[in-house]
Design an enzyme around this catalytic site. Structure first.
Site, mmCIF file in Angstrom:
data_model
loop_
_atom_site.group_PDB
_atom_site.id
_atom_site.type_symbol
_atom_site.label_atom_id
_atom_site.label_comp_id
_atom_site.label_asym_id
_atom_site.label_seq_id
_atom_site.Cartn_x
_atom_site.Cartn_y
_atom_site.Cartn_z
ATOM 1 C CG HIS A 50 -0.260 0.017 2.550
ATOM 2 N ND1 HIS A 50 -0.188 -1.082 3.369
ATOM 3 C CD2 HIS A 50 0.392 1.007 3.204
ATOM 4 C CE1 HIS A 50 0.471 -0.776 4.465
ATOM 5 N NE2 HIS A 50 0.837 0.487 4.396
HETATM 6 P P1 TYD Z 1 -2.125 -4.188 7.509
HETATM 7 O O1 TYD Z 1 -2.298 -2.848 6.853
HETATM 8 O O2 TYD Z 1 -2.675 -5.374 6.795
HETATM 9 O O3 TYD Z 1 -0.593 -4.457 7.837
HETATM 10 P P2 TYD Z 1 0.700 -4.350 6.863
HETATM 11 O O4 TYD Z 1 0.812 -2.943 6.397
HETATM 12 O O5 TYD Z 1 1.867 -4.762 7.716
HETATM 13 O O6 TYD Z 1 0.491 -5.285 5.702
HETATM 14 O O7 TYD Z 1 -2.764 -4.093 8.975
HETATM 15 C C1 TYD Z 1 -3.138 -5.259 9.700
HETATM 16 C C2 TYD Z 1 -4.346 -4.918 10.536
HETATM 17 O O8 TYD Z 1 -4.006 -4.001 11.569
HETATM 18 C C3 TYD Z 1 -5.477 -4.290 9.755
HETATM 19 O O9 TYD Z 1 -6.682 -4.869 10.194
HETATM 20 C C4 TYD Z 1 -5.450 -2.825 10.163
HETATM 21 C C5 TYD Z 1 -4.897 -2.882 11.569
HETATM 22 N N1 TYD Z 1 -4.138 -1.698 12.000
HETATM 23 C C6 TYD Z 1 -4.663 -0.899 12.989
HETATM 24 O O10 TYD Z 1 -5.793 -1.125 13.498
HETATM 25 N N2 TYD Z 1 -3.944 0.168 13.444
HETATM 26 C C7 TYD Z 1 -2.725 0.471 12.938
HETATM 27 O O11 TYD Z 1 -2.078 1.445 13.378
HETATM 28 C C8 TYD Z 1 -2.196 -0.359 11.882
HETATM 29 C C9 TYD Z 1 -0.854 -0.045 11.257
HETATM 30 C C10 TYD Z 1 -2.937 -1.435 11.443
#
Ligand code: TYD
Length: 137
Positions: A50
């Site tokens: 992303h």
């Molecule tokens: P995700 O965006 O999939 O992680 P990565 O960027 O490592 O691939 O995030 C995993 C989960 O965590 C998703 O359900 C969103 C949640 N999340 C939060 O609730 N707060 C946060 O600060 C972050 C970074 C993620």
């Protein structure tokens, strides 16, 4: 100019070990509103995929190592992050992916804003559309 922008934090080493310092304003150019960290990571899975429209972040691999791919819509660069005294800047509108996590990897991220899903661009084609639109006069 390279997409890879590393920050070297000050360290104090003596026979007891090393202390590293991250100071607001001095080492981090934004106000830190959130800290999150990843651990227990699977070495054969990728994360991220992303970009953020507004969020600025600094990633610090506190333990172990991992790899980052950064993409600004024009260039793609990869690096291995494995020094606990170095921070990687993840600027706004930079697509990023993380992979090759070592079993002991603990990846901490300093973020400029609270979590906001609407700031995410999770589709690469959408990212290219937005980043190229922003770049055109
Ligand atoms: P995700 O965006 O999939 O992680 P990565 O960027 O490592 O691939 O995030 C995993 C989960 O965590 C998703 O359900 C969103 C949640 N999340 C939060 O609730 N707060 C946060 O600060 C972050 C970074 C993620």
């Amino acid at each position: 100019m390279s997409l890879i922008k590393l920050i070297d934090f000050r360290t104090f080493s003596d026979p007891r070990g090393t202390l590293a310092v991250v100071e607001a304003s001095l080492d981090v150019s934004f106000e830190i509103r959130r800290v999150y960290y990843l651990y227990g990571l699977s070495g054969d899975l990728h994360r991220g995929f992303h970009a953020h429209r507004e969020l600025e972040q600094i990633a610090i691999c506190l333990s172990g190592s991992c790899s980052f791919l950064l993409d600004d819509g024009q260039r793609r660069e990869t690096l291995s992050l494995g020094s606990p005294h170095q921070g990687l800047r993840i600027e706004r509108m930079v697509w990023h992916e993380m992979f090759d996590f070592s079993p002991d990897c603990v990846l901490m991220v300093l973020a400029s804003e609270h979590y906001d899903e609407s700031d995410y661009i999770r589709n690469y084609e959408q990212f290219l559309t937005e980043v190229n639109h922003a770049a055109s006069p």
